[in-house]
Design a protein around this motif. Structure first.
Motif, mmCIF file in Angstrom:
data_model
loop_
_atom_site.group_PDB
_atom_site.id
_atom_site.type_symbol
_atom_site.label_atom_id
_atom_site.label_comp_id
_atom_site.label_asym_id
_atom_site.label_seq_id
_atom_site.Cartn_x
_atom_site.Cartn_y
_atom_site.Cartn_z
ATOM 1 N N GLY A 50 4.186 1.619 3.166
ATOM 2 C CA GLY A 50 5.307 2.063 3.975
ATOM 3 C C GLY A 50 5.020 3.417 4.578
ATOM 4 N N GLY A 51 6.077 4.154 4.873
ATOM 5 C CA GLY A 51 5.914 5.491 5.427
ATOM 6 C C GLY A 51 5.260 5.478 6.798
ATOM 7 N N PRO A 52 4.468 6.511 7.123
ATOM 8 C CA PRO A 52 3.879 6.619 8.467
ATOM 9 C C PRO A 52 2.870 5.527 8.783
ATOM 10 N N PHE A 53 2.335 4.854 7.759
ATOM 11 C CA PHE A 53 1.344 3.804 7.991
ATOM 12 C C PHE A 53 1.964 2.409 8.076
ATOM 13 N N GLU A 54 3.264 2.296 7.868
ATOM 14 C CA GLU A 54 3.903 0.986 7.883
ATOM 15 C C GLU A 54 3.749 0.337 9.255
ATOM 16 N N GLY A 55 3.374 -0.944 9.248
ATOM 17 C CA GLY A 55 3.220 -1.656 10.505
ATOM 18 C C GLY A 55 1.942 -1.340 11.244
ATOM 19 N N MET A 58 -1.436 19.335 -1.135
ATOM 20 C CA MET A 58 -0.428 18.376 -0.701
ATOM 21 C C MET A 58 -1.045 17.152 -0.006
ATOM 22 N N PRO A 59 -2.002 17.358 0.966
ATOM 23 C CA PRO A 59 -2.620 16.178 1.584
ATOM 24 C C PRO A 59 -3.272 15.261 0.563
ATOM 25 N N HIS A 60 -3.900 15.854 -0.489
ATOM 26 C CA HIS A 60 -4.530 15.032 -1.511
ATOM 27 C C HIS A 60 -3.488 14.200 -2.239
ATOM 28 N N ASP A 61 -2.347 14.810 -2.581
ATOM 29 C CA ASP A 61 -1.286 14.080 -3.281
ATOM 30 C C ASP A 61 -0.747 12.949 -2.414
ATOM 31 N N PHE A 62 -0.565 13.237 -1.111
ATOM 32 C CA PHE A 62 -0.050 12.207 -0.201
ATOM 33 C C PHE A 62 -1.042 11.055 -0.114
ATOM 34 N N ASN A 63 -2.329 11.370 0.075
ATOM 35 C CA ASN A 63 -3.345 10.321 0.163
ATOM 36 C C ASN A 63 -3.376 9.480 -1.107
ATOM 37 N N GLN A 64 -3.259 10.125 -2.256
ATOM 38 C CA GLN A 64 -3.314 9.392 -3.512
ATOM 39 C C GLN A 64 -2.141 8.437 -3.639
ATOM 40 N N GLN A 65 -0.971 8.843 -3.169
ATOM 41 C CA GLN A 65 0.193 7.949 -3.192
ATOM 42 C C GLN A 65 -0.036 6.735 -2.298
ATOM 43 N N VAL A 66 -0.613 6.972 -1.121
ATOM 44 C CA VAL A 66 -0.907 5.864 -0.208
ATOM 45 C C VAL A 66 -1.929 4.925 -0.829
ATOM 46 N N ILE A 67 -2.964 5.481 -1.449
ATOM 47 C CA ILE A 67 -4.007 4.669 -2.080
ATOM 48 C C ILE A 67 -3.415 3.784 -3.170
ATOM 49 N N GLU A 68 -2.577 4.370 -4.002
ATOM 50 C CA GLU A 68 -1.985 3.602 -5.099
ATOM 51 C C GLU A 68 -1.074 2.507 -4.567
ATOM 52 N N GLU A 69 -0.279 2.818 -3.542
ATOM 53 C CA GLU A 69 0.612 1.820 -2.953
ATOM 54 C C GLU A 69 -0.195 0.710 -2.292
ATOM 55 N N PHE A 70 -1.242 1.081 -1.576
ATOM 56 C CA PHE A 70 -2.106 0.117 -0.896
ATOM 57 C C PHE A 70 -2.700 -0.868 -1.896
ATOM 58 N N ARG A 71 -3.247 -0.352 -2.980
ATOM 59 C CA ARG A 71 -3.883 -1.225 -3.976
ATOM 60 C C ARG A 71 -2.861 -2.075 -4.716
ATOM 61 N N ALA A 72 -1.720 -1.498 -5.029
ATOM 62 C CA ALA A 72 -0.701 -2.250 -5.765
ATOM 63 C C ALA A 72 -0.139 -3.395 -4.939
ATOM 64 N N ASN A 73 -0.080 -3.221 -3.616
ATOM 65 C CA ASN A 73 0.556 -4.205 -2.731
ATOM 66 C C ASN A 73 -0.445 -4.941 -1.845
ATOM 67 N N LYS A 74 -1.735 -4.897 -2.225
ATOM 68 C CA LYS A 74 -2.779 -5.631 -1.495
ATOM 69 C C LYS A 74 -2.779 -5.323 -0.002
ATOM 70 N N GLY A 75 -2.680 -4.022 0.315
ATOM 71 C CA GLY A 75 -2.801 -3.596 1.700
ATOM 72 C C GLY A 75 -1.501 -3.271 2.393
ATOM 73 N N ARG A 76 -0.370 -3.542 1.779
ATOM 74 C CA ARG A 76 0.926 -3.243 2.406
ATOM 75 C C ARG A 76 1.377 -1.849 1.979
#
Length: 284
Positions: free
Chosen positions: A21-26, A1-19
């Motif tokens: 959401g979720g626990p890392f938002e802001g 599960m942690p791997h899946d969560f990290n991968q989602q964050v990585i994909e979102e980060f790259r797609a949005n040039k560093g932006r």
């Protein structure tokens, strides 16, 4: 599960040039790619970071678990890493801080977010602090597909950082009455980054455009004048936050950040309107 969560964050980060959401938002987040200590394969992990002048700091908290995170073991074994910071990707050298230097850096982290202290309380290990130094190999790689997009990506990174600083100042720091040590570093690091960006434009980008688009000389002249005005505001902010460790007045710093924000946003918007079409046309 942690791997899946990290991968989602990585994909979102790259797609949005560093932006993200979720626990890392802001918050301040980067992607750290290390080489596996045993496998020798690259591993990418989202980690929070602290600005620190010409380097960034990452903290191997693992949320206060009894063991260091895998990425920490990896960079100890292989100190050369890759950092993705939204706008830029660059190789870096990882150095584990020791003794008083580590303690001062961790205290600044706690000053910015008391959650780091709660992580340390949960574990008997001393949570490591790691400095990441960019390995200079020419200009940093901008995560953009064109020169026009590169301008927007870099500008948005400045906008996000300035918004974070404004939010931190609005909260009043950890004490509510003083300008926190890490907040002071954040401001000074932002000021230096903005100075470097504008210097690069004045010495490289603007001459490039002036040579190819002489009719836009008035636009470039206005942008240079705005750079000078913004440099004055940056210097005022430096003084207000107390450069070199001098105590700064929170209200003065908030006022200077507000002035800088207003002028900088107008400048960035005008520059994007005027220069992105020229840069995209040059690439076409």
């Amino acid at each position: 599960m942690p791997h899946d969560f990290n991968q989602q964050v990585i994909e979102e980060f790259r797609a949005n040039k560093g932006r993200v959401g979720g626990p890392f938002e802001g918050g301040r987040l980067l992607l750290l790619t290390t080489i596996g200590a045993r496998s020798g394969r690259p591993h990418t992990t989202p980690v929070a970071y602290l600005p620190d002048g010409d380097r960034v700091l990452v903290i191997a908290s693992a949320a206060g678990s009894p063991k260091h995170p895998a990425w920490f073991h990896n960079l100890v074994a292989h100190p050369e890493v890759t950092v993705e910071a939204g706008a830029f990707t660059y190789p870096a050298r990882a150095v584990v801080l020791e003794g008083e230097e580590r303690d001062r850096a961790f205290a600044r982290a706690v000053d910015a977010d008391p959650g780091w202290a709660s992580y340390q309380e949960r574990t008997e290990r001393v949570i490591p602090v790691v400095a990441l130094y960019e390995i200079t190999q020419g200009p940093p790689q901008v995560n953009a597909s064109s020169m026009g997009e590169a301008i927007k990506v870099v500008h948005d990174a400045f906008r996000r950082e300035l918004a974070l600083i404004r939010d931190e100042m609005a909260k009043g720091g950890s004490t509510g009455s003083t300008l926190g040590a890490q907040l002071r570093v954040n401001c000074l690091t932002f000021c230096q980054g903005l100075h470097n960006h504008h210097t690069g434009e004045d010495t490289a980008l603007f001459p490039f455009l002036a040579d190819r688009h002489p009719g836009h000389a008035p636009v470039l002249a206005r942008l240079r004048e705005e750079h000078e005005r913004i440099a004055e505001l940056v210097e005022r902010l430096r003084r207000a936050v107390g450069e070199d460790g001098a105590a700064g007045e929170p209200e003065d710093a908030r006022a200077e950040v507000a002035r800088l924000t207003a002028e900088l946003e107008a400048h960035l918007t005008y520059e994007e309107e005027q220069l992105i079409p020229l840069l995209d046309a040059a690439a076409g």
